[in-house]
Design a protein around this motif. Structure first.
Motif, mmCIF file in Angstrom:
data_model
loop_
_atom_site.group_PDB
_atom_site.id
_atom_site.type_symbol
_atom_site.label_atom_id
_atom_site.label_comp_id
_atom_site.label_asym_id
_atom_site.label_seq_id
_atom_site.Cartn_x
_atom_site.Cartn_y
_atom_site.Cartn_z
ATOM 1 N N TYR A 263 -19.582 -45.210 26.669
ATOM 2 C CA TYR A 263 -19.954 -45.527 25.287
ATOM 3 C C TYR A 263 -20.837 -46.770 25.271
ATOM 4 C CZ TYR A 263 -16.181 -42.288 24.422
ATOM 5 O OH TYR A 263 -15.389 -41.169 24.424
ATOM 6 N N TRP A 264 -21.860 -46.709 24.417
ATOM 7 C CA TRP A 264 -22.883 -47.749 24.379
ATOM 8 C C TRP A 264 -23.235 -48.093 22.939
ATOM 9 C CZ3 TRP A 264 -24.308 -49.700 29.081
ATOM 10 C CH2 TRP A 264 -23.873 -48.968 30.182
ATOM 11 N N SER A 265 -23.646 -49.327 22.735
ATOM 12 C CA SER A 265 -23.978 -49.783 21.384
ATOM 13 C C SER A 265 -25.306 -49.217 20.882
ATOM 14 C CB SER A 265 -24.013 -51.311 21.331
ATOM 15 O OG SER A 265 -24.976 -51.825 22.241
ATOM 16 N N ASP A 266 -26.251 -48.934 21.804
ATOM 17 C CA ASP A 266 -27.572 -48.491 21.368
ATOM 18 C C ASP A 266 -28.288 -47.754 22.498
ATOM 19 O OD1 ASP A 266 -29.174 -50.595 22.947
ATOM 20 O OD2 ASP A 266 -27.810 -51.833 21.753
ATOM 21 N N LEU A 267 -29.369 -47.082 22.157
ATOM 22 C CA LEU A 267 -30.123 -46.288 23.138
ATOM 23 C C LEU A 267 -30.813 -47.168 24.182
ATOM 24 C CD1 LEU A 267 -31.643 -43.579 20.778
ATOM 25 C CD2 LEU A 267 -29.842 -43.265 22.495
ATOM 26 N N GLU A 268 -31.254 -48.344 23.800
ATOM 27 C CA GLU A 268 -31.903 -49.241 24.762
ATOM 28 C C GLU A 268 -30.928 -49.653 25.868
ATOM 29 O OE1 GLU A 268 -34.604 -51.286 26.903
ATOM 30 O OE2 GLU A 268 -34.978 -49.826 25.326
ATOM 31 N N LYS B 200 -20.507 -54.587 33.041
ATOM 32 C CA LYS B 200 -21.240 -55.858 32.970
ATOM 33 C C LYS B 200 -22.578 -55.722 32.246
ATOM 34 C CE LYS B 200 -19.204 -57.475 37.267
ATOM 35 N NZ LYS B 200 -19.443 -57.841 38.670
ATOM 36 N N GLN B 201 -22.968 -54.497 31.914
ATOM 37 C CA GLN B 201 -24.265 -54.253 31.277
ATOM 38 C C GLN B 201 -24.194 -54.557 29.778
ATOM 39 O OE1 GLN B 201 -27.166 -53.129 33.015
ATOM 40 N NE2 GLN B 201 -25.769 -53.782 34.629
ATOM 41 N N PRO B 202 -25.238 -55.176 29.220
ATOM 42 C CA PRO B 202 -25.280 -55.383 27.768
ATOM 43 C C PRO B 202 -25.168 -54.039 27.041
ATOM 44 C CG PRO B 202 -27.036 -56.609 28.861
ATOM 45 C CD PRO B 202 -26.424 -55.714 29.901
ATOM 46 N N GLY B 203 -24.385 -54.021 25.990
ATOM 47 C CA GLY B 203 -24.246 -52.818 25.174
ATOM 48 C C GLY B 203 -23.153 -51.873 25.618
ATOM 49 N N PHE B 204 -22.535 -52.108 26.785
ATOM 50 C CA PHE B 204 -21.461 -51.232 27.260
ATOM 51 C C PHE B 204 -20.228 -51.430 26.394
ATOM 52 C CE2 PHE B 204 -17.686 -50.473 29.870
ATOM 53 C CZ PHE B 204 -17.938 -49.178 30.302
ATOM 54 N N LEU B 205 -19.621 -50.310 25.963
ATOM 55 C CA LEU B 205 -18.445 -50.381 25.090
ATOM 56 C C LEU B 205 -17.174 -49.872 25.760
ATOM 57 C CD1 LEU B 205 -20.128 -49.034 21.832
ATOM 58 C CD2 LEU B 205 -19.694 -51.435 22.455
ATOM 59 N N LEU C 151 -6.736 -45.698 29.239
ATOM 60 C CA LEU C 151 -7.227 -44.346 29.458
ATOM 61 C C LEU C 151 -8.189 -43.907 28.363
ATOM 62 C CD1 LEU C 151 -3.953 -42.606 30.664
ATOM 63 C CD2 LEU C 151 -5.865 -43.429 32.042
ATOM 64 N N ILE C 152 -8.036 -44.491 27.184
ATOM 65 C CA ILE C 152 -8.928 -44.184 26.063
ATOM 66 C C ILE C 152 -9.703 -45.451 25.726
ATOM 67 C CG2 ILE C 152 -9.070 -43.500 23.639
ATOM 68 C CD1 ILE C 152 -6.560 -41.827 24.076
ATOM 69 N N ALA C 153 -11.019 -45.345 25.711
ATOM 70 C CA ALA C 153 -11.874 -46.506 25.447
ATOM 71 C C ALA C 153 -11.626 -47.050 24.044
ATOM 72 C CB ALA C 153 -13.337 -46.116 25.617
ATOM 73 N N ASN C 154 -11.623 -48.347 23.939
ATOM 74 C CA ASN C 154 -11.458 -49.025 22.657
ATOM 75 C C ASN C 154 -12.851 -49.279 22.078
ATOM 76 O OD1 ASN C 154 -10.471 -50.431 20.489
ATOM 77 N ND2 ASN C 154 -10.104 -52.310 21.634
ATOM 78 N N THR C 155 -13.362 -48.316 21.346
ATOM 79 C CA THR C 155 -14.713 -48.388 20.808
ATOM 80 C C THR C 155 -14.720 -49.005 19.407
ATOM 81 O OG1 THR C 155 -14.446 -46.092 20.105
ATOM 82 C CG2 THR C 155 -15.632 -46.462 22.159
ATOM 83 N N PRO C 156 -15.854 -49.563 19.007
ATOM 84 C CA PRO C 156 -15.956 -50.149 17.669
ATOM 85 C C PRO C 156 -16.129 -49.066 16.609
ATOM 86 C CG PRO C 156 -18.069 -50.277 18.745
ATOM 87 C CD PRO C 156 -17.104 -49.696 19.756
ATOM 88 N N TYR D 285 -22.200 -45.527 17.253
ATOM 89 C CA TYR D 285 -22.485 -45.975 18.609
ATOM 90 C C TYR D 285 -22.865 -44.722 19.389
ATOM 91 C CZ TYR D 285 -17.534 -44.680 19.145
ATOM 92 O OH TYR D 285 -16.330 -44.023 19.117
ATOM 93 N N TYR D 286 -23.133 -44.853 20.672
ATOM 94 C CA TYR D 286 -23.627 -43.716 21.462
ATOM 95 C C TYR D 286 -22.668 -43.376 22.590
ATOM 96 C CZ TYR D 286 -27.908 -44.145 18.894
ATOM 97 O OH TYR D 286 -28.823 -44.173 17.873
ATOM 98 N N ALA D 287 -22.668 -42.094 22.940
ATOM 99 C CA ALA D 287 -21.868 -41.600 24.062
ATOM 100 C C ALA D 287 -22.794 -40.921 25.064
ATOM 101 C CB ALA D 287 -20.822 -40.602 23.568
ATOM 102 N N VAL D 288 -22.623 -41.263 26.331
ATOM 103 C CA VAL D 288 -23.297 -40.574 27.420
ATOM 104 C C VAL D 288 -22.226 -39.717 28.089
ATOM 105 C CG1 VAL D 288 -24.525 -40.784 29.608
ATOM 106 C CG2 VAL D 288 -24.966 -42.424 27.759
ATOM 107 N N ILE D 289 -22.411 -38.408 28.026
ATOM 108 C CA ILE D 289 -21.428 -37.458 28.539
ATOM 109 C C ILE D 289 -21.982 -36.864 29.825
ATOM 110 C CG2 ILE D 289 -20.091 -35.376 28.030
ATOM 111 C CD1 ILE D 289 -21.010 -36.113 24.970
ATOM 112 N N PHE D 290 -21.302 -37.149 30.929
ATOM 113 C CA PHE D 290 -21.734 -36.674 32.245
ATOM 114 C C PHE D 290 -20.712 -35.659 32.736
ATOM 115 C CE2 PHE D 290 -21.777 -37.024 36.907
ATOM 116 C CZ PHE D 290 -23.104 -36.688 37.146
#
Length: 105
Positions: free
Chosen positions: A61-66, A41-46, A3-8, A12-17
């Motif tokens: 959550y994502w590793s970078d803006l790209e 499956k996308q590169p950078g997905f956390l 239920l809670i993402a295991n982020t590094p 890192y970045y968060a996209v809040i929708f």
């Protein structure tokens, strides 16, 4: 899935929708599950966290803006976005932020 993402360790970045839905499901639940499956499956997905009540909130959550740009440009994701605009959401907002610090138990 947790239920809670295991982020590094940050940063890192968060996209809040945040969204308000229209009445009925009309395939929304199935599409939401597919988008999480595809994003994973996308590169950078956390990771991702989501709550759907009166206001829906999904944070990915994502590793970078790209990586975020590439996810937004994904053809299947764009098709889902169009359905969201046309059918599923009465209103929504997307926010992108850099996570500088996190903590918890």
């Amino acid at each position: 899935m947790s239920l809670i993402a295991n982020t590094p360790k940050p940063p890192y970045y968060a996209v809040i929708f945040t969204s308000h839905r229209t009445e009925g499901d009309s395939g929304y639940g199935q599409m939401a599950e597919r988008m999480v499956e595809l994003a994973a499956k996308q590169p950078g997905f956390l990771g991702v966290e989501s709550a759907r009540e009166d206001v829906g909130i999904t944070v990915s959550y994502w590793s970078d803006l790209e990586s975020i740009r590439q996810w937004k440009a994904n053809a299947e994701h764009q098709a889902a976005q169009k359905l969201g605009h046309d059918k599923w959401y009465s209103s929504f907002k997307t926010r992108i932020s850099k996570v500088e610090r996190d903590y918890g138990i």
